[in-house]
Write a protein that holds these residues in place. Structure first.
Motif, short mmCIF file in Angstrom:
data_model
loop_
_atom_site.label_atom_id
_atom_site.label_comp_id
_atom_site.label_asym_id
_atom_site.label_seq_id
_atom_site.Cartn_x
_atom_site.Cartn_y
_atom_site.Cartn_z
N GLY A 23 26.45 37.15 38.76
CA GLY A 23 25.33 37.52 39.62
C GLY A 23 25.57 37.09 41.06
N GLU A 24 26.17 35.91 41.23
CA GLU A 24 26.49 35.44 42.58
C GLU A 24 27.56 36.33 43.22
OE1 GLU A 24 25.74 30.69 41.66
OE2 GLU A 24 27.75 31.54 41.54
N ILE A 25 28.54 36.72 42.42
CA ILE A 25 29.59 37.61 42.92
C ILE A 25 28.98 38.96 43.32
CG2 ILE A 25 31.67 38.91 42.29
CD1 ILE A 25 32.34 36.04 42.56
N LEU A 26 28.09 39.48 42.49
CA LEU A 26 27.43 40.77 42.78
C LEU A 26 26.68 40.71 44.10
CD1 LEU A 26 26.38 43.60 42.11
CD2 LEU A 26 24.60 42.53 40.71
N ALA A 27 25.90 39.64 44.31
CA ALA A 27 25.13 39.52 45.55
C ALA A 27 26.03 39.56 46.76
CB ALA A 27 24.31 38.23 45.52
N LEU A 28 27.19 38.90 46.68
CA LEU A 28 28.10 38.88 47.82
C LEU A 28 28.85 40.21 47.96
CD1 LEU A 28 29.47 35.25 47.47
CD2 LEU A 28 27.88 36.11 49.17
N MET A 29 29.14 40.86 46.84
CA MET A 29 29.79 42.18 46.92
C MET A 29 28.89 43.17 47.66
SD MET A 29 31.41 42.48 43.07
CE MET A 29 32.01 44.16 43.27
N LEU A 30 27.58 43.05 47.44
CA LEU A 30 26.64 43.97 48.08
C LEU A 30 26.54 43.76 49.59
CD1 LEU A 30 23.76 44.02 45.43
CD2 LEU A 30 25.48 45.78 45.88
N THR A 31 27.04 42.61 50.08
CA THR A 31 27.08 42.39 51.53
C THR A 31 28.33 43.00 52.14
OG1 THR A 31 28.33 40.31 51.44
CG2 THR A 31 25.94 40.16 51.18
N GLY A 32 29.23 43.50 51.29
CA GLY A 32 30.49 44.06 51.79
C GLY A 32 31.59 43.03 51.91
N SER A 33 31.37 41.83 51.38
CA SER A 33 32.36 40.76 51.49
C SER A 33 33.62 41.11 50.71
CB SER A 33 31.79 39.45 50.96
OG SER A 33 30.68 39.03 51.73
N SER A 34 34.77 40.75 51.27
CA SER A 34 36.04 40.94 50.59
C SER A 34 36.23 39.86 49.54
CB SER A 34 37.20 40.87 51.60
OG SER A 34 37.27 39.56 52.15
N ASN A 35 37.25 40.03 48.69
CA ASN A 35 37.54 39.00 47.69
C ASN A 35 37.84 37.67 48.34
OD1 ASN A 35 37.20 40.86 45.67
ND2 ASN A 35 39.37 41.12 45.21
N ALA A 36 38.60 37.70 49.45
CA ALA A 36 38.96 36.47 50.14
C ALA A 36 37.71 35.78 50.70
CB ALA A 36 39.96 36.75 51.25
N ALA A 37 36.79 36.59 51.27
CA ALA A 37 35.57 36.02 51.84
C ALA A 37 34.69 35.42 50.74
CB ALA A 37 34.80 37.09 52.61
N ILE A 38 34.62 36.11 49.61
CA ILE A 38 33.83 35.59 48.48
C ILE A 38 34.43 34.29 47.97
CG2 ILE A 38 33.11 36.05 46.10
CD1 ILE A 38 32.97 39.02 46.82
N ALA A 39 35.77 34.25 47.88
CA ALA A 39 36.45 33.04 47.40
C ALA A 39 36.14 31.86 48.32
CB ALA A 39 37.96 33.28 47.33
N THR A 40 36.16 32.11 49.62
CA THR A 40 35.84 31.05 50.59
C THR A 40 34.40 30.61 50.45
OG1 THR A 40 37.49 31.88 52.16
CG2 THR A 40 35.75 30.46 53.04
N ASP A 41 33.50 31.57 50.30
CA ASP A 41 32.07 31.26 50.23
C ASP A 41 31.72 30.49 48.97
OD1 ASP A 41 29.55 31.77 51.71
OD2 ASP A 41 28.94 32.62 49.79
N LEU A 42 32.34 30.83 47.84
CA LEU A 42 32.03 30.19 46.57
C LEU A 42 32.95 29.02 46.27
CD1 LEU A 42 31.30 33.27 44.26
CD2 LEU A 42 29.73 31.97 45.68
N VAL A 43 33.93 28.81 47.13
CA VAL A 43 34.92 27.74 46.98
C VAL A 43 35.63 27.86 45.62
CG1 VAL A 43 35.34 25.31 47.44
CG2 VAL A 43 33.23 26.32 48.21
#
Length: 291
Positions: free
Chosen positions: A230-250
């Motif tokens: 669910g957290e990944i989905l929320a960030l995907m909907l912002t247009g975040s890349s895999n690298a940006a999601i990885a940084t955001d979620l550590v």
């Protein structure tokens, strides 16, 4: 056998001989016993002092971490905290990608060395993980876990005593927790901004969230997703890349890729574009326009 253990074994042996009367020279045995007990007391006194020093350093370092509110704050706090515990000013904090380390902070700093590779020899046979503490190039290195996986390391330019090693190992665990908490807070702010910019809703953490004006899109998917998905989905909907999601979620990029595949499959779409389009179909703005 550790020195203090050897002392205890010898003391027990002499006591047993004196008690059984088997010693040939009780006077000499008694003198030897007194000497060993005195040496043990001195050793224990030194160990107690080391424990007290390590405890004070850990308390100070923990206080610094508690004041850190962002990921950057935590990164800046790591090296001074480790330096307090180890009483050593040569400390390095690095992000890990497998065995590839990228320095993020140093004490005294601010200059940082170039990225470097940890030796593959630190991973024992049949062990896929990095040890909690290990020597490397004149340093003692402590592993920092985030989301259950090795994510960083702290290099301490010293060979600390056992109480200090224990304190630094505990501190590395606290660093991982602090980074996770800071990332969660950052993620909450990003998701709040997403609600505001995409659907015109605002949310304050100090006030109850307003009741939703619509049924959340694809409710059957919401039940199928795990918390992390669910957290990944929320960030995907912002247009975040895999690298940006990885940084955001550590977490690692590879972990993000795995979660993204699961989210796309559970949502019944082939790619990010289809995912965003499917959710946009039910957006409040469109519902308002249709009215």
């Amino acid at each position: 056998m550790a020195p203090d253990e050897a002392l205890n074994v010898e003391i027990d042996r002499i006591l047993a001989e004196l008690a059984s009367g088997s010693t040939t020279d009780p006077c000499a045995a008694g003198i030897r016993l007194a000497d060993l007990i005195e040496r043990r007391d001195r050793t224990q006194s030194v160990e107690l002092s080391q424990l007290e020093t390590a405890a004070r350093g850990l308390h100070s370092a923990t206080s610094i971490l508690q004041r850190a509110t962002t990921v950057d704050d935590v990164v800046r706090a790591v090296c001074p905290g480790a330096a307090d515990i180890a009483e050593c000013n040569n400390v390095l904090f690095s992000e890990l990608d497998g065995l590839h380390a990228t320095p993020l902070g140093a004490a005294p700093g601010p200059s940082l060395p170039s990225p470097f590779q940890l030796p593959s020899s630190i991973i024992g046979r049949g062990n896929s993980g990095i040890p909690a503490a290990f020597p490397h190039a004149g340093y003692t290195v402590f592993r920092v876990d985030i989301d259950g996986s090795p994510a960083a390391v702290i290099h301490v330019g010293a060979t600390p005593d056992e109480p200090v090693v224990d304190a630094l190992t505990s501190y590395a665990g606290l660093v991982g927790t602090a980074l996770e908490c800071a990332a969660l807070d950052r993620r909450r702010h990003r998701q709040r901004d997403l609600l505001h910019t995409r659907w015109g809703r605002d949310y304050s953490p100090h006030e109850p969230a307003a009741a939703p004006t619509r049924v959340p899109p694809m409710p059957e998917v919401a039940h199928a997703l795990t918390i992390r998905e669910g957290e990944i989905l929320a960030l995907m909907l912002t247009g975040s890349s895999n690298a940006a999601i990885a940084t955001d979620l550590v977490i690692s990029v590879e972990t993000v890729r795995s979660h993204v595949k699961k989210v796309l499959r559970k949502c019944g779409v082939a790619n990010r574009a289809e995912l965003i389009a499917r959710f946009d179909t039910d957006s409040p703005a469109q519902e308002t326009d249709n009215k």
